[in-house]
Every structure is written in structure tokens, then in C-alpha cells.
Design an enzyme around this catalytic site. Structure first.
Site, PDB file in Angstrom:
ATOM      1  N   ASP A 266      -6.018   9.442   1.881  1.00 13.76           N
ATOM      2  CA  ASP A 266      -5.265  10.453   1.127  1.00 13.76           C
ATOM      3  C   ASP A 266      -6.052  11.079  -0.020  1.00 13.76           C
ATOM      4  OD1 ASP A 266      -3.437   9.663   2.933  1.00 13.76           O
ATOM      5  OD2 ASP A 266      -1.968   8.881   1.519  1.00 13.76           O
TER       6      ASP A 266
ATOM      7  N   TRP B   1      -4.057  -1.039   9.823  1.00 15.01           N
ATOM      8  CA  TRP B   1      -3.153  -0.884   8.669  1.00 15.01           C
ATOM      9  C   TRP B   1      -1.906  -0.305   9.313  1.00 15.01           C
ATOM     10  CZ3 TRP B   1      -4.404   0.885   3.114  1.00 15.01           C
ATOM     11  CH2 TRP B   1      -3.283   1.445   2.495  1.00 15.01           C
TER      12      TRP B   1
ATOM     13  N   ASN C  51       1.724   1.049   9.567  1.00 19.74           N
ATOM     14  CA  ASN C  51       2.723   1.660   8.683  1.00 19.74           C
ATOM     15  C   ASN C  51       4.156   1.463   9.171  1.00 19.74           C
ATOM     16  OD1 ASN C  51       1.335   2.561   6.393  1.00 19.74           O
ATOM     17  ND2 ASN C  51       0.401   4.224   7.583  1.00 19.74           N
TER      18      ASN C  51
ATOM     19  N   GLY D 186       0.811  -1.222   0.000  1.00 17.56           N
ATOM     20  CA  GLY D 186       0.000   0.000   0.000  1.00 17.56           C
ATOM     21  C   GLY D 186       0.837   1.261   0.000  1.00 17.56           C
TER      22      GLY D 186
ATOM     23  N   LYS E 125      -0.289   2.094  -4.609  1.00 16.22           N
ATOM     24  CA  LYS E 125      -0.787   3.430  -4.932  1.00 16.22           C
ATOM     25  C   LYS E 125      -0.444   3.815  -6.382  1.00 16.22           C
ATOM     26  CE  LYS E 125      -2.450   5.460  -1.045  1.00 16.22           C
ATOM     27  NZ  LYS E 125      -2.749   4.347  -0.156  1.00 16.22           N
TER      28      LYS E 125
HETATM   29  C1  GDL Z   1      -0.371   6.844   4.335  1.00 19.23           C
HETATM   30  C2  GDL Z   1      -0.963   6.027   3.272  1.00 19.23           C
HETATM   31  C3  GDL Z   1      -0.042   4.898   2.805  1.00 19.23           C
HETATM   32  C4  GDL Z   1       1.414   5.314   2.879  1.00 19.23           C
HETATM   33  C5  GDL Z   1       1.707   5.632   4.313  1.00 19.23           C
HETATM   34  C6  GDL Z   1       3.127   6.065   4.610  1.00 19.23           C
HETATM   35  C7  GDL Z   1      -2.470   4.879   4.842  1.00 19.23           C
HETATM   36  C8  GDL Z   1      -3.855   4.415   5.133  1.00 19.23           C
HETATM   37  N1  GDL Z   1      -2.272   5.512   3.677  1.00 19.23           N
HETATM   38  O1  GDL Z   1      -0.990   7.705   4.848  1.00 19.23           O
HETATM   39  O2  GDL Z   1      -0.401   4.552   1.505  1.00 19.23           O
HETATM   40  O3  GDL Z   1       2.256   4.294   2.427  1.00 19.23           O
HETATM   41  O4  GDL Z   1       0.899   6.709   4.734  1.00 19.23           O
HETATM   42  O5  GDL Z   1       3.487   7.183   3.871  1.00 19.23           O
HETATM   43  O6  GDL Z   1      -1.595   4.696   5.642  1.00 19.23           O
END
Ligand code: GDL
Length: 467
Positions: A146, A243, A245, A35, A66
Site C-alpha cells: 500500500d 498473508w 486477508n 495487519g 497499520k
Molecule cells: C491490504 C493490506 C492490509 C489490509 C487488507 C484488507 C495487505 C498486504 N495489505 O491490502 O493491511 O488489512 O488489504 O483491507 O494485505
């Protein structure tokens, strides 16, 4: 009476056994979400990660790159035949590895929620999903992260309609997954902690058959407590999925995320997906720890899991890889703060030396601490050399800029220690060469950063002491 007491005791025992089992139970849906922003993984990398997921008990892979135009910008358009064939191979590989292939679309840049345009877009989404269903996909997701459009009720109605129709047509699919536009708790609430109008509308209208993912207290904030998770769940009136990160570094590509996933309170979390770096190979250190965490949240030991992951993946290069990775575990900027602190032991050794200098400790104490740090740095340089000589070329390519930068930093630190030794002996010192080395490091920081608060910070710290 006695019967009642016995029954009550039985219930208490059963309940505590049940909750212990629940705490130790794996997160039901756990895996990797592709993602991130930037160049998507290649087919070879995706096949590799699917096999990795299978091996590590991760049971899901979410396809959400993305930068795949058919996933986001041009989401309405069907995949051309060639791309569908590529996806079909992945879907088959996922199945062969016991991994659920979750197909995601991010329509938020252009999706319409009113009138005929809304029905057209629902139909386009269903057609897209059907084309993947035909390939064997049984899990679907629609993401709204986003984007500008914060029509929470409109998004919820769209999701409800697509989910209802998909489940009407197919009895063999999983629950629809989503990510709202406000997807971390810091933006879901106002100053007094109530849901914002967007989050209130989205959560209120969204069917309870749809699973909501969020990223925790921030987009990339490592520490997450049970209380914070409960507060987020309360906003939505349902258990949220994560989710997560880490190890993604698309917002700070100069720094690699090579550490363990932070411990997380996963007892009641239905889903966790880890968002990786564009470097598939190097992401596997963190992902293996994430797999351990998701498979047995109650028993997760981040450091032990991290060491095992490196031992498993790097064989006889593991000691060198661990020495390097130790300096690149933490990512931080104005909004991100995630991953274990870099090189904690070296930081202690640095602090020990700086304290001795500050307090003007006796020369032998200063020299002993200086030598401890110099030995740490010498070992680090040896590890870097080992990796540069023996890592396979694909992995080396992913981390060569950071290896070189860490070597520059270690060399400059050692030069500073040499000058410090001269100063302690009462000899005059020339700082020009270290300043030049520092400028060279700064010149490379756009491309590669590592050990920010440790070996790199020490260079500034010791220079300000020496000058
Ligand atoms: C985000 C983006 C993700 C991105 C990450 C780190 C989500 C839900 N969306 O906001 O695509 O990789 O930050 O930059 O996390």
C-alpha cells in the site's frame, strides 16, 4: 536386476510416504498478523490472542498494526520507553505461549534507497530492530504494501542489506519476512502473464534468504488453487508465504467475517498469517478454523472446523451463535470475494419458494415452501434474541449492530411472507409497511450489513414479486 527393481520400488514407496507426510504436515510458520487498518488491538486483546494462538497451535503473531505511527508513518523514530514496555510485555507473553513474536515495520511511505539517505535509513531500521531484539524478539519483517514508490530493485537492495547485517550480528534470528508492493498475483503480471517490471526487479534482486508473503489471486479472493499458487511461486522462483486477508473486514466494516477460512492448498507453503478484524473476540471463529487448516491442511473440513470453533468458544450459546454467524461469512465488493457463501441452506429454501411462485405451482406447494422459510426466519429471530440476552457485553458490543440489522431483515421478510400468504388466499394486500421496513433497513446499511445475498436479497426479490 531384481535388486534394481526392489530399490526402485522402495524409492517409490518412500517418496509417496514422504509426500503424504509432507501434504499432512503443518505449515511451518502459522499465525495471526495484526495487519489491518483502523484502531489497533488493545494490550488485553493482544494478550488474549497470544494465549489463543498457543492453545490452537498457531506459532506466530506478527505485530504490524497499520495505525501504530512507529510502525509506519514515523517508522524511523524509536519507540518511547512506555511503548517499549508495552511491547516487552507482549514479547514475554508470546514466549510463554510458545508463539514467535514477529516485529514488522512498514517504512515504504518515506524510505530512501539512494546515497547517504539510504544508509541512514538502513541504520534507522537496524536500530529499530535492535530495540526489539533487546526485548527478546527474534523474528523481523519489513512490509512494502500500500505505497506509491515501486522501486523494486531499491526495495530488494534495502531488504538484502538489513537482512545481511541483522544475521551478521545475531545468529539466533529467523529469516526476514517481506511483502512486496505488488502483493497479489493479479497485479504481479501483465496481460500475457509475465511479471511486471516491478515484480521482475524485486524478485530478481531479492536474496533467497528472505521470505516473500503475498495475498493470493487478489487482495481478498478466497478460492486459491495449487496451479495459481505454483504460478505465483514461479514468478518469484521460491515458495511464497501467504498473508491471508480473512477475517479482516477493514475495507467493509459493516459486514462481519464470522465464517471458516476457505480451504487452501498449503502443502508447500512455508508461512501463513491470517489478518483479522479489529474485533478481536469475533475474529477467533475464523482464526480457529485457520489454525485447523494450517495445522493439518490435508484434513481440513471447513464446515466441521467452523462448527467446532463455535462450540468451543460459545458453549451453550453455540447454536444461537452458529445461526447468526451463518449469515455473515462472505465478504464481497468490486475487488474482494472471500469466505463461504452466507446461509446456504436458507438460500436454497428461498430459491425453492421463488421457483414455486415463478412456476405458479399449486397453492399447497407454495404454502409449504413459504412455511419452511418462515420457520427458518422465526428460529433466526429466536437465536438473535438469545444472543442479545446472554452474550457477554464485550462480544455483544462487537456484533450488536449486525444482530439488530438481521432482526430487522428477518422481521421484514416475515411480514412479506404474511402478505404473500394473503395474496395466495386471494386477499388484497398492503405493501406500505414492508416498504417502510425496507427503508429502515437501508438506512442502517452504512453501519451494518448481513446476509446480503440471502435474507436481505429476499426482501427485494419478494417485493418485486408482490408489487
Ligand atoms: C491490504 C493490506 C492490509 C489490509 C487488507 C484488507 C495487505 C498486504 N495489505 O491490502 O493491511 O488489512 O488489504 O483491507 O494485505
Amino acid at each position: 536386476m531384481v535388486k534394481c527393481i526392489c530399490l526402485a520400488l522402495l524409492c517409490v514407496f518412500a517418496w509417496s510416504a514422504f509426500s503424504r507426510a509432507a501434504v499432512a504436515a503443518p505449515v511451518p510458520l502459522r499465525g495471526v498478523i495484526e495487519g489491518f487498518y483502523g484502531t489497533p488491538w488493545t494490550e488485553a486483546e493482544r494478550l488474549d490472542i497470544l494465549a489463543f494462538c498457543g492453545k490452537h497451535g498457531l506459532n506466530a503473531y506478527v505485530y504490524a498494526p497499520k495505525d501504530d505511527p512507529y510502525h509506519r508513518e514515523r517508522w524511523r523514530e524509536p519507540y518511547p520507553r512506555a511503548e517499549l514496555d508495552d511491547l516487552a510485555r507482549l514479547v514475554a507473553a508470546a514466549k510463554a505461549n510458545g508463539v514467535r513474536f514477529v516485529f514488522a515495520v512498514s517504512p515504504g511511505l518515506s524510505v530512501q534507497f539512494d546515497g547517504a539517505a539510504a544508509s541512514g535509513d538502513q541504520a534507522a531500521m537496524l536500530a529499530k530492530f535492535e530495540s526489539l531484539y533487546a526485548l527478546g524478539v527474534r523474528d523481523f519483517a519489513i512490509f512494502f504494501d500500500d505505497i506509491e514508490n515501486k522501486d523494486g530493485a531499491g526495495q530488494a537492495a534495502f531488504l538484502n542489506a538489513v537482512s545481511r547485517e541483522l544475521h551478521r550480528r545475531h545468529k539466533d534470528i529467523g529469516k526476514l519476512l517481506t511483502v512486496p508492493t505488488e502483493y497479489d498475483r493479479s497485479v504481479m503480471t501483465d496481460a500475457v502473464g509475465s511479471a511486471t517490471p516491478y515484480t521482475a526487479a524485486f524478485s530478481e534482486h531479492l536474496s533467497h534468504d528472505i521470505v516473500v508473503l503475498y495475498t493470493g489471486e487478489g487482495v481478498a479472493k478466497g478460492a486459491l488453487t495449487q496451479e495459481q499458487l505454483d504460478a505465483a511461486n514461479a514468478l518469484y522462483g521460491r515458495p511464497l508465504g501467504l498473508w491471508w486477508n480473512y477475517p479482516v473486514n477493514d475495507y467493509d466494516e459493516a459486514k462481519l467475517a464470522l465464517g471458516p477460512v476457505d480451504p487452501l492448498p498449503l502443502a508447500d507453503v512455508p508461512v501463513i498469517f491470517y489478518n483479522p478484524m479489529k474485533y478481536e473476540g469475533l475474529s477467533k471463529i475464523a482464526l480457529a478454523t485457520g489454525a485447523d487448516l494450517a495445522s493439518g491442511p490435508a484434513h481440513y473440513d471447513a464446515d466441521a472446523s467452523w462448527q467446532n470453533a463455535i462450540a468451543d468458544q460459545y458453549g451453550n450459546l453455540a447454536p444461537a451463535m452458529q445461526a447468526f454467524a451463518d449469515h455473515s461469512t462472505h465478504l464481497e465488493n468490486s475487488w474482494a470475494d472471500i469466505g463461504r457463501a452466507d446461509a446456504p441452506q436458507m438460500r436454497k429454501d428461498i430459491d425453492g419458494l421463488l421457483a414455486a411462485l415463478d412456476q405458479d405451482a399449486p397453492a399447497p406447494v407454495k404454502l409449504q415452501r413459504l412455511h419452511t422459510l418462515d420457520d427458518d426466519l422465526a428460529r433466526l429471530q429466536a437465536a438473535i434474541e438469545t444472543l442479545q440476552n446472554h452474550l457477554d457485553s464485550a462480544t455483544l458490543q462487537e456484533c450488536q449492530p449486525q444482530l439488530m440489522q438481521l432482526d430487522r431483515i428477518a422481521a421484514a421478510d416475515r411480514l412479506a411472507l404474511k402478505i404473500l400468504r394473503q395474496q395466495i388466499a386471494g386477499n388484497p394486500s398492503d405493501l406500505v409497511p414492508i416498504e417502510a421496513a425496507r427503508q429502515d433497513i437501508i438506512a442502517h446499511e452504512q453501519e451494518a450489513r448481513i446476509s446480503d445475498n440471502v435474507a436481505r436479497a429476499f426482501l427485494d426479490e419478494i417485493l418485486s414479486f408482490l408489487s
